[in-house]
Scaffold this motif. Structure first.
Motif, PDB file in Angstrom:
ATOM      1  N   TYR A  77       1.781   5.080  -8.230  1.00  0.00           N
ATOM      2  CA  TYR A  77       1.986   4.726  -6.822  1.00  0.00           C
ATOM      3  C   TYR A  77       2.593   5.933  -6.089  1.00  0.00           C
ATOM      4  CZ  TYR A  77       4.217   2.152  -2.904  1.00  0.00           C
ATOM      5  OH  TYR A  77       4.645   1.697  -1.679  1.00  0.00           O
ATOM      6  N   GLY A  79       3.694   5.935  -2.710  1.00  0.00           N
ATOM      7  CA  GLY A  79       4.659   5.656  -1.649  1.00  0.00           C
ATOM      8  C   GLY A  79       4.075   5.964  -0.280  1.00  0.00           C
ATOM      9  N   GLN A  83       0.804   2.129   2.562  1.00  0.00           N
ATOM     10  CA  GLN A  83       0.484   1.308   1.402  1.00  0.00           C
ATOM     11  C   GLN A  83       0.452  -0.176   1.785  1.00  0.00           C
ATOM     12  OE1 GLN A  83      -0.186   2.657  -1.647  1.00  0.00           O
ATOM     13  NE2 GLN A  83       0.117   4.715  -0.848  1.00  0.00           N
ATOM     14  N   MET A  86       5.289  -2.366  -0.226  1.00  0.00           N
ATOM     15  CA  MET A  86       6.344  -1.398  -0.479  1.00  0.00           C
ATOM     16  C   MET A  86       6.871  -1.627  -1.891  1.00  0.00           C
ATOM     17  SD  MET A  86       9.632  -0.632   1.952  1.00  0.00           S
ATOM     18  CE  MET A  86      10.497   0.931   1.876  1.00  0.00           C
ATOM     19  N   TRP A  87       6.924  -0.569  -2.691  1.00  0.00           N
ATOM     20  CA  TRP A  87       7.292  -0.690  -4.103  1.00  0.00           C
ATOM     21  C   TRP A  87       8.313   0.395  -4.457  1.00  0.00           C
ATOM     22  CZ3 TRP A  87       6.431   2.696  -8.315  1.00  0.00           C
ATOM     23  CH2 TRP A  87       6.619   2.137  -9.596  1.00  0.00           C
ATOM     24  N   PHE A  88       9.244   0.012  -5.331  1.00  0.00           N
ATOM     25  CA  PHE A  88      10.283   0.925  -5.791  1.00  0.00           C
ATOM     26  C   PHE A  88      10.211   1.042  -7.314  1.00  0.00           C
ATOM     27  CE2 PHE A  88      11.765  -0.719  -1.796  1.00  0.00           C
ATOM     28  CZ  PHE A  88      12.449   0.339  -1.188  1.00  0.00           C
ATOM     29  N   CYS A 127      13.481   4.489   3.685  1.00  0.00           N
ATOM     30  CA  CYS A 127      12.524   4.539   2.576  1.00  0.00           C
ATOM     31  C   CYS A 127      11.081   4.287   2.980  1.00  0.00           C
ATOM     32  CB  CYS A 127      12.927   3.515   1.511  1.00  0.00           C
ATOM     33  SG  CYS A 127      14.443   3.920   0.630  1.00  0.00           S
ATOM     34  N   GLY A 131       8.026   9.031  -0.314  1.00  0.00           N
ATOM     35  CA  GLY A 131       7.312   8.918  -1.570  1.00  0.00           C
ATOM     36  C   GLY A 131       8.206   8.304  -2.635  1.00  0.00           C
ATOM     37  N   THR A 132       7.637   8.053  -3.796  1.00  0.00           N
ATOM     38  CA  THR A 132       8.338   7.347  -4.865  1.00  0.00           C
ATOM     39  C   THR A 132       9.628   8.030  -5.284  1.00  0.00           C
ATOM     40  OG1 THR A 132       6.261   6.433  -5.705  1.00  0.00           O
ATOM     41  CG2 THR A 132       8.126   6.495  -7.227  1.00  0.00           C
ATOM     42  N   ARG A 135      12.395   7.738  -2.697  1.00  0.00           N
ATOM     43  CA  ARG A 135      12.954   6.387  -2.658  1.00  0.00           C
ATOM     44  C   ARG A 135      13.936   6.172  -3.808  1.00  0.00           C
ATOM     45  NH1 ARG A 135       7.648   2.563  -1.338  1.00  0.00           N
ATOM     46  NH2 ARG A 135       7.229   3.426   0.737  1.00  0.00           N
TER      47      ARG A 135
END
Length: 235
Positions: A77, A79, A83, A86-88, A127, A131-132, A135
């Motif tokens: 992923y 970021g 997207q 939203m993912w962490f 955030c 990007g990943t 974050r």
């Protein structure tokens, strides 16, 4: 849970009251709360609409092997604010409950309940376009987050394990994207969001979502639990 952890938190108890208190301390409107779901066989008895689901289950070594196999063909992923969800990435040990909570409120209709100027509001503003890796740093570097989380993690009714102890249970989240109306599994220990298909209703306890969750329950066997994120107006 194994992983490239650079920080350690006390595990969060799978108690909807604990999750709800943490939710409000972070900056979500008091209109939202977590509710325990004891059975999903009677849809009319469930709280509708549900904004997100948090699934708790035992995670033996076989699960980790299966997850790695499923992720082997997936890309990481990236970021950014383009997207579908939203993912962490989880880099804080024993904080899978927190990441499930975070994923549940940073996606779908729940986003509208984040109060401006609060810790969660500021984290989202910071955030959203990152990007990943950036974050990751925002979450790891927040002393305010660490303090609020530690207070909530000690409020449960069971003995508190050490932050560096290994625990057998794991938390994941299910949300519906407002972008493409697909249901996603969000697990900070994976490479990114897992698309579970189109869901017509704006409710993650709708039939299509329930079919997905039922399969997860069947695979998990005994010892699983389920919480729904709902508003006070849910019926």
């Amino acid at each position: 849970m194994p992983g490239p952890y650079r920080k350690h938190f006390i595990p969060l108890e799978s108690d909807p009251e604990v999750f709800t208190r943490l939710l409000h301390k972070l900056g979500i409107s008091p209109d939202l709360r977590f509710q325990e779901i004891y059975a999903i066989d009677e849809p009319d008895q469930l709280p509708h609409p549900a904004l997100a689901l948090v699934f708790i289950f035992p995670a033996p070594a076989a699960y980790e092997v299966q997850k790695a196999k499923e992720d082997s063909g997936s890309s990481e992923y990236a970021g950014g604010d383009d997207q579908d969800v939203m993912w962490f990435k989880q880099t804080i040990h024993n904080a899978c409950g927190f990441y499930a909570l975070l994923h549940s409120v940073c996606n779908g209709p729940a986003k509208a309940y984040i109060q401006p100027g609060t810790l969660l509001g500021r984290l989202m503003d910071t955030c959203r376009s990152l990007g990943t890796e950036d974050r990751i740093r925002v979450l790891e570097d927040s002393k305010e987050l660490e303090t609020i989380y530690a207070e909530a993690a000690r409020e449960g009714g069971t003995p508190v394990p050490g932050a560096e102890e290994e625990v057998d249970s794991h938390y994941i989240c299910f949300v519906k994207s407002t972008g493409n109306s697909h249901l996603y599994e969000l697990d900070g220990d994976r490479k990114g969001p897992v698309d579970k298909g189109f869901v017509e209703a704006d409710d993650v306890l709708a039939e299509e979502s329930l079919n997905v969750v039922k399969q997860y329950m069947q695979d998990a066997g005994l010892g699983h639990g389920l919480m729904a994120l709902v508003s006070d107006s849910a019926r």
